[in-house]
Each structure stands twice: as structure tokens, then as C-alpha cells.
Design a protein around this motif. Structure first.
Motif, PDB file in Angstrom:
ATOM      1  N   PHE A  26      -5.478  -0.041   7.129  1.00 19.30           N
ATOM      2  CA  PHE A  26      -5.359  -1.269   6.349  1.00 19.30           C
ATOM      3  C   PHE A  26      -5.279  -2.500   7.255  1.00 19.30           C
TER       4      PHE A  26
ATOM      5  N   LEU B 128     -11.219  -4.179  -3.198  1.00 22.33           N
ATOM      6  CA  LEU B 128     -11.001  -3.871  -1.788  1.00 22.33           C
ATOM      7  C   LEU B 128     -12.346  -3.746  -1.081  1.00 22.33           C
TER       8      LEU B 128
ATOM      9  N   ALA C 113      -5.165   0.297  -7.679  1.00 21.77           N
ATOM     10  CA  ALA C 113      -5.331   0.311  -6.224  1.00 21.77           C
ATOM     11  C   ALA C 113      -5.659   1.726  -5.747  1.00 21.77           C
TER      12      ALA C 113
ATOM     13  N   LEU D 158      -8.946   2.950  -3.623  1.00 21.89           N
ATOM     14  CA  LEU D 158      -8.884   3.727  -2.380  1.00 21.89           C
ATOM     15  C   LEU D 158      -9.699   5.013  -2.492  1.00 21.89           C
TER      16      LEU D 158
ATOM     17  N   PHE E  55       0.834  -1.205   0.000  1.00 15.77           N
ATOM     18  CA  PHE E  55       0.000   0.000   0.000  1.00 15.77           C
ATOM     19  C   PHE E  55       0.867   1.253   0.000  1.00 15.77           C
ATOM     20  N   LYS E  56       2.038   1.189   0.678  1.00 16.11           N
ATOM     21  CA  LYS E  56       2.873   2.397   0.803  1.00 16.11           C
ATOM     22  C   LYS E  56       3.306   2.917  -0.567  1.00 16.11           C
TER      23      LYS E  56
ATOM     24  N   VAL F 193       1.514   2.830  -3.256  1.00 17.74           N
ATOM     25  CA  VAL F 193       0.342   3.525  -3.802  1.00 17.74           C
ATOM     26  C   VAL F 193       0.218   4.894  -3.142  1.00 17.74           C
TER      27      VAL F 193
ATOM     28  N   GLU G 136      -0.051  -4.284   5.298  1.00 19.07           N
ATOM     29  CA  GLU G 136       0.894  -3.613   4.403  1.00 19.07           C
ATOM     30  C   GLU G 136       0.654  -3.838   2.917  1.00 19.07           C
ATOM     31  N   ASN G 137       0.024  -4.938   2.539  1.00 21.97           N
ATOM     32  CA  ASN G 137      -0.087  -5.303   1.128  1.00 21.97           C
ATOM     33  C   ASN G 137      -1.527  -5.524   0.687  1.00 21.97           C
ATOM     34  N   TYR G 138      -1.730  -5.391  -0.614  1.00 16.28           N
ATOM     35  CA  TYR G 138      -3.016  -5.681  -1.245  1.00 16.28           C
ATOM     36  C   TYR G 138      -2.783  -6.672  -2.379  1.00 16.28           C
TER      37      TYR G 138
ATOM     38  N   SER H 225      -8.121  -6.793   0.784  1.00 17.51           N
ATOM     39  CA  SER H 225      -8.384  -7.240  -0.583  1.00 17.51           C
ATOM     40  C   SER H 225      -9.523  -8.249  -0.550  1.00 17.51           C
TER      41      SER H 225
ATOM     42  N   ARG I 268      -0.593  -0.403  -9.051  1.00 14.80           N
ATOM     43  CA  ARG I 268      -0.600   0.807  -8.214  1.00 14.80           C
ATOM     44  C   ARG I 268      -1.725   1.744  -8.633  1.00 14.80           C
TER      45      ARG I 268
END
Length: 153
Positions: A57, A143, A93, A97, A36-37, A39, A128-130, A117, A90
């Protein structure tokens, strides 16, 4: 007459082979788990994400919920023809968001918690991740999150 049958059979063979190749090419569905960081650090994210609607998240700790406004699910796609898989992931995503924040605004929430997700209706919960799926033509991210009101910061 025989020549027409031979020509027709040849054309049919070419069509079958071509359709077979096309089907294989379009069937690519590469799964990625992206941060996510990356993005959130995009220049477009700084321009388009609303800092007044906070995003949490996975199971990230957040202030106590004052009011619940329901859950929301978004399934976004983008063209991946001119982008790398990572770039397309990215981009889409970020779109997801933005959609979560728009829904929060619509229902009167000031935060989205438990963002996870939800590709093919399967939970992937991570702080931390999607999850992203990239194909030759389309890349997608799904999401879901809870629309809530938190105390002011």
C-alpha cells in the motif's frame, strides 16, 4: 374546472417537494479515510484474498521489481442500505483488493505495489489508509496499483 386546477396545482406542489427531499437524501457523499488493516483483518479477507499475490500500500517498501505488467484501476461499489458506513467501506474495499489480485493473476504478476485510492481520479497515497465515499444507497472505493513480479519470498 377550478377544482381540477387546484387539485393539479396541489399535486404538482407535493411532487416538487417530494423530489426535492429525494434529491437531497440521495446526494449524501460522506468521505472517509479508513485503515487497510481493518479490511485485511476481516474473516472474508482471510478467506478470499490470495496470499500468493502480495499487496503493498502507498509507498511501502517492497523487494526489487523483476518485471512490470502495467497498472490497473478498479472502481467498486456496494449497497449501503443495510450497512453502517464503516461496514460498507470495509466491504467494498475488500472487493477492490480482490479485483486488484484477480488482475495481477490474469497478467502473470505476483504482487500489486503502490496501491492508492483514486476516487474521482484524484490520488490519495497512504501506506495505511484508503479513501471511501458513502451515500444513502451506495458506497464506493476506487483503487489503483501496479502489477509486478517480485522475487519469491
Amino acid at each position: 374546472m377550478m377544482r381540477c386546477k387546484t387539485l393539479a396545482a396541489s399535486l404538482l406542489s407535493v411532487a416538487v417537494v417530494t423530489l426535492g427531499w429525494t434529491g437531497q437524501a440521495q446526494a449524501r457523499n460522506t468521505q472517509y479515510f479508513m485503515p487497510f488493516k481493518d479490511v485485511l483483518s476481516l474473516p472474508q479477507a482471510r478467506e478470499e484474498l490470495d496470499p500468493t499475490i502480495r499487496l503493498y500500500f502507498g509507498n511501502q517498501v517492497h523487494p526489487e521489481v523483476q518485471d512490470r505488467h502495467g497498472g490497473y484501476y478498479t472502481d467498486r461499489t456496494t449497497s449501503s442500505i443495510t450497512k453502517s458506513d464503516e461496514e460498507a467501506c470495509r466491504w467494498v474495499a475488500l472487493s477492490a483488493l480482490i479485483d486488484l489480485q484477480q488482475r495481477a493473476r490474469l497478467v502473470g504478476a505476483n504482487a500489486v505495489t503502490n496501491i492508492a485510492s483514486y476516487y474521482d481520479k484524484r490520488d490519495y497515497i497512504n501506506d495505511e489508509n484508503y479513501e471511501c465515499h458513502a451515500g444513502n444507497v451506495v458506497t464506493g472505493v476506487a483503487l489503483k496499483g501496479n502489477m509486478v513480479t517480485l522475487p519469491p519470498q
